[in-house]
Write a protein that holds these residues in place. Sequence first.
Motif, PDB file in Angstrom:
ATOM      1  N   ARG A  15     -31.464  12.206   9.761  1.00 23.50           N
ATOM      2  CA  ARG A  15     -31.273  13.224  10.797  1.00 23.50           C
ATOM      3  C   ARG A  15     -31.372  12.545  12.153  1.00 23.50           C
ATOM      4  O   ARG A  15     -31.878  11.433  12.241  1.00 23.50           O
ATOM      5  CB  ARG A  15     -32.269  14.356  10.650  1.00 23.50           C
ATOM      6  N   PRO A  16     -30.885  13.194  13.213  1.00 23.80           N
ATOM      7  CA  PRO A  16     -30.912  12.567  14.541  1.00 23.80           C
ATOM      8  C   PRO A  16     -32.312  12.093  14.931  1.00 23.80           C
ATOM      9  O   PRO A  16     -33.291  12.836  14.826  1.00 23.80           O
ATOM     10  CB  PRO A  16     -30.418  13.684  15.464  1.00 23.80           C
ATOM     11  N   ALA A  65     -23.815   5.585  15.607  1.00 22.29           N
ATOM     12  CA  ALA A  65     -24.180   6.968  15.290  1.00 22.29           C
ATOM     13  C   ALA A  65     -25.081   7.018  14.052  1.00 22.29           C
ATOM     14  O   ALA A  65     -26.082   7.747  14.037  1.00 22.29           O
ATOM     15  CB  ALA A  65     -22.920   7.808  15.074  1.00 22.29           C
ATOM     16  N   ILE A  66     -24.753   6.235  13.039  1.00 25.13           N
ATOM     17  CA  ILE A  66     -25.573   6.183  11.828  1.00 25.13           C
ATOM     18  C   ILE A  66     -26.972   5.688  12.170  1.00 25.13           C
ATOM     19  O   ILE A  66     -27.966   6.215  11.662  1.00 25.13           O
ATOM     20  CB  ILE A  66     -24.894   5.296  10.755  1.00 25.13           C
ATOM     21  N   SER A  67     -27.063   4.704  13.061  1.00 26.87           N
ATOM     22  CA  SER A  67     -28.372   4.191  13.481  1.00 26.87           C
ATOM     23  C   SER A  67     -29.226   5.280  14.124  1.00 26.87           C
ATOM     24  O   SER A  67     -30.448   5.273  14.009  1.00 26.87           O
ATOM     25  CB  SER A  67     -28.200   3.039  14.478  1.00 26.87           C
ATOM     26  N   TYR A  68     -28.567   6.192  14.810  1.00 29.17           N
ATOM     27  CA  TYR A  68     -29.262   7.314  15.449  1.00 29.17           C
ATOM     28  C   TYR A  68     -29.425   8.512  14.501  1.00 29.17           C
ATOM     29  O   TYR A  68     -30.001   9.521  14.889  1.00 29.17           O
ATOM     30  CB  TYR A  68     -28.504   7.778  16.688  1.00 29.17           C
ATOM     31  N   GLY A  69     -28.859   8.426  13.299  1.00 28.51           N
ATOM     32  CA  GLY A  69     -28.933   9.547  12.369  1.00 28.51           C
ATOM     33  C   GLY A  69     -28.010  10.691  12.743  1.00 28.51           C
ATOM     34  O   GLY A  69     -28.230  11.833  12.353  1.00 28.51           O
ATOM     35  N   VAL A  75     -19.806  15.942  15.544  1.00 26.52           N
ATOM     36  CA  VAL A  75     -19.760  15.887  17.005  1.00 26.52           C
ATOM     37  C   VAL A  75     -18.310  15.778  17.472  1.00 26.52           C
ATOM     38  O   VAL A  75     -17.886  16.467  18.406  1.00 26.52           O
ATOM     39  CB  VAL A  75     -20.610  14.720  17.551  1.00 26.52           C
ATOM     40  N   ILE A  76     -17.531  14.940  16.815  1.00 32.00           N
ATOM     41  CA  ILE A  76     -16.124  14.783  17.179  1.00 32.00           C
ATOM     42  C   ILE A  76     -15.379  16.098  16.982  1.00 32.00           C
ATOM     43  O   ILE A  76     -14.556  16.484  17.825  1.00 32.00           O
ATOM     44  CB  ILE A  76     -15.471  13.632  16.381  1.00 32.00           C
ATOM     45  N   ALA A  77     -15.657  16.818  15.914  1.00 32.13           N
ATOM     46  CA  ALA A  77     -15.008  18.116  15.688  1.00 32.13           C
ATOM     47  C   ALA A  77     -15.321  19.081  16.826  1.00 32.13           C
ATOM     48  O   ALA A  77     -14.445  19.826  17.292  1.00 32.13           O
ATOM     49  CB  ALA A  77     -15.454  18.702  14.346  1.00 32.13           C
ATOM     50  N   LEU A 105      -9.309  27.867  31.279  1.00 33.46           N
ATOM     51  CA  LEU A 105      -9.706  28.338  29.947  1.00 33.46           C
ATOM     52  C   LEU A 105     -10.666  27.375  29.241  1.00 33.46           C
ATOM     53  O   LEU A 105     -11.162  27.690  28.158  1.00 33.46           O
ATOM     54  CB  LEU A 105      -8.467  28.550  29.076  1.00 33.46           C
ATOM     55  N   TYR A 106     -10.916  26.231  29.849  1.00 29.59           N
ATOM     56  CA  TYR A 106     -11.750  25.199  29.213  1.00 29.59           C
ATOM     57  C   TYR A 106     -13.150  25.714  28.908  1.00 29.59           C
ATOM     58  O   TYR A 106     -13.785  26.370  29.736  1.00 29.59           O
ATOM     59  CB  TYR A 106     -11.839  23.966  30.119  1.00 29.59           C
ATOM     60  N   ARG A 107     -13.603  25.380  27.713  1.00 31.09           N
ATOM     61  CA  ARG A 107     -14.975  25.682  27.286  1.00 31.09           C
ATOM     62  C   ARG A 107     -15.609  24.371  26.851  1.00 31.09           C
ATOM     63  O   ARG A 107     -15.102  23.706  25.935  1.00 31.09           O
ATOM     64  CB  ARG A 107     -14.998  26.672  26.112  1.00 31.09           C
ATOM     65  N   PRO A 108     -16.707  23.959  27.496  1.00 31.38           N
ATOM     66  CA  PRO A 108     -17.320  22.675  27.160  1.00 31.38           C
ATOM     67  C   PRO A 108     -17.862  22.652  25.731  1.00 31.38           C
ATOM     68  O   PRO A 108     -18.199  23.704  25.164  1.00 31.38           O
ATOM     69  CB  PRO A 108     -18.444  22.521  28.186  1.00 31.38           C
ATOM     70  N   PRO A 109     -17.950  21.464  25.167  1.00 32.63           N
ATOM     71  CA  PRO A 109     -18.481  21.354  23.792  1.00 32.63           C
ATOM     72  C   PRO A 109     -19.980  21.648  23.760  1.00 32.63           C
ATOM     73  O   PRO A 109     -20.702  21.395  24.712  1.00 32.63           O
ATOM     74  CB  PRO A 109     -18.205  19.899  23.429  1.00 32.63           C
ATOM     75  N   ASN A 110     -20.412  22.177  22.640  1.00 28.18           N
ATOM     76  CA  ASN A 110     -21.835  22.447  22.434  1.00 28.18           C
ATOM     77  C   ASN A 110     -22.406  21.337  21.548  1.00 28.18           C
ATOM     78  O   ASN A 110     -22.755  21.559  20.387  1.00 28.18           O
ATOM     79  CB  ASN A 110     -22.040  23.820  21.804  1.00 28.18           C
ATOM     80  N   VAL A 111     -22.480  20.136  22.107  1.00 22.71           N
ATOM     81  CA  VAL A 111     -23.002  18.994  21.352  1.00 22.71           C
ATOM     82  C   VAL A 111     -24.478  19.210  21.039  1.00 22.71           C
ATOM     83  O   VAL A 111     -24.942  18.867  19.943  1.00 22.71           O
ATOM     84  CB  VAL A 111     -22.758  17.670  22.115  1.00 22.71           C
ATOM     85  N   ALA A 112     -25.211  19.809  21.951  1.00 23.88           N
ATOM     86  CA  ALA A 112     -26.630  20.081  21.697  1.00 23.88           C
ATOM     87  C   ALA A 112     -26.801  20.958  20.460  1.00 23.88           C
ATOM     88  O   ALA A 112     -27.701  20.727  19.643  1.00 23.88           O
ATOM     89  CB  ALA A 112     -27.278  20.742  22.911  1.00 23.88           C
ATOM     90  N   GLY A 113     -25.922  21.930  20.296  1.00 22.46           N
ATOM     91  CA  GLY A 113     -25.983  22.785  19.113  1.00 22.46           C
ATOM     92  C   GLY A 113     -25.714  22.014  17.832  1.00 22.46           C
ATOM     93  O   GLY A 113     -26.356  22.243  16.803  1.00 22.46           O
ATOM     94  N   VAL A 114     -24.747  21.105  17.886  1.00 18.76           N
ATOM     95  CA  VAL A 114     -24.427  20.279  16.718  1.00 18.76           C
ATOM     96  C   VAL A 114     -25.632  19.415  16.343  1.00 18.76           C
ATOM     97  O   VAL A 114     -26.025  19.354  15.172  1.00 18.76           O
ATOM     98  CB  VAL A 114     -23.185  19.388  16.982  1.00 18.76           C
ATOM     99  N   ILE A 115     -26.230  18.760  17.332  1.00 22.30           N
ATOM    100  CA  ILE A 115     -27.394  17.906  17.067  1.00 22.30           C
ATOM    101  C   ILE A 115     -28.559  18.739  16.575  1.00 22.30           C
ATOM    102  O   ILE A 115     -29.277  18.334  15.652  1.00 22.30           O
ATOM    103  CB  ILE A 115     -27.770  17.093  18.330  1.00 22.30           C
ATOM    104  N   ASP A 116     -28.741  19.922  17.146  1.00 16.67           N
ATOM    105  CA  ASP A 116     -29.825  20.802  16.697  1.00 16.67           C
ATOM    106  C   ASP A 116     -29.639  21.174  15.226  1.00 16.67           C
ATOM    107  O   ASP A 116     -30.585  21.114  14.438  1.00 16.67           O
ATOM    108  CB  ASP A 116     -29.877  22.055  17.573  1.00 16.67           C
TER     109      ASP A 116
END
Length: 125
Positions: A15-16, A65-69, A75-77, A105-116
Amino acid sequence: MREFHEVFELAHPGRPTPLIAELAEARQRILDEEVREVAAAALGGDLVEIAHELADVVYATYGTAISYGIDLDAVIAEIHKANMTKLGADGRPIERDGKVQKSELYRPPNVAGVIDRQSKTTPDA
């Protein structure tokens, strides 16, 4: 690529997980070296060498990324989903200086949600 980390006994938490500074710096050196090799290949214009070096960048990036879990595919998706909202209201891209620009119309990515979500999953056994 996870197999490489397992076989060579490199960091691969389930995990992260933050890295210690020394390992983070080592991973950054690897990435920097691979990006420099892409630049050199691009100057040479040999498509085989460019492809090889681009693949090395991706391999090193996934290894980091694997090193960080981190499950980098997830994240790319999320980044891709956000990037697709850059289209203008007319459904056409907004491009300036060779780069696609963000539309209203741009909506930023929710990377924090993915990591959570990744942090809450049970690591593979």
